[in-house]
Write an enzyme that holds these catalytic residues in place. Sequence first.
Site, PDB file in Angstrom:
ATOM      1  N   HIS A  44       3.040 -13.391   5.125  1.00  0.00           N
ATOM      2  CA  HIS A  44       1.787 -12.812   4.610  1.00  0.00           C
ATOM      3  C   HIS A  44       0.892 -12.413   5.780  1.00  0.00           C
ATOM      4  CE1 HIS A  44      -2.103 -12.477   2.629  1.00  0.00           C
ATOM      5  NE2 HIS A  44      -1.420 -12.277   1.522  1.00  0.00           N
ATOM      6  N   GLU A 116       2.300  -4.992   2.529  1.00  0.00           N
ATOM      7  CA  GLU A 116       0.845  -5.132   2.503  1.00  0.00           C
ATOM      8  C   GLU A 116       0.295  -4.703   3.857  1.00  0.00           C
ATOM      9  OE1 GLU A 116      -0.573  -9.114   2.263  1.00  0.00           O
ATOM     10  OE2 GLU A 116       0.768  -9.811   3.794  1.00  0.00           O
TER      11      GLU A 116
END
Length: 125
Positions: A44, A116
């Site tokens: 992430h 992302e």
Amino acid sequence: MAKAGDKLMVGAEGVCPEINGAFTGAVSTSMLDSLGVKWALAGHSERRVIFGETDEYINGQCLKLIDQGMAVMLCIGESEAEYEQNLAGAVCAVQLKKGLAGISKDDLDRVAIACEWTFFVAVLM
């Protein structure tokens, strides 16, 4: 969760690739498994930027999750500077290659990829 059946899965935001040892505050795959967690995120953007998780560390997370019979959502994405330099494709390709290193083709059905953009996550905060 019994009512949800196979329509709901519990995931974790992260996992420590080490299974034994003194890793205070870290969550192992065995801890997650004991709670019924079936998958976890690796890579992430916030973990990459804030905690300095490297591609090698992230690969360790992916390998440990797969080895323990779990699934992984590998997050990849470029920074704002990399985006502005038109490096998005190259950055994502490297993160993908390094993150999946050592994972067999047979195990890829337990891998999901999430793209992302680190600068986009920062803007939303």
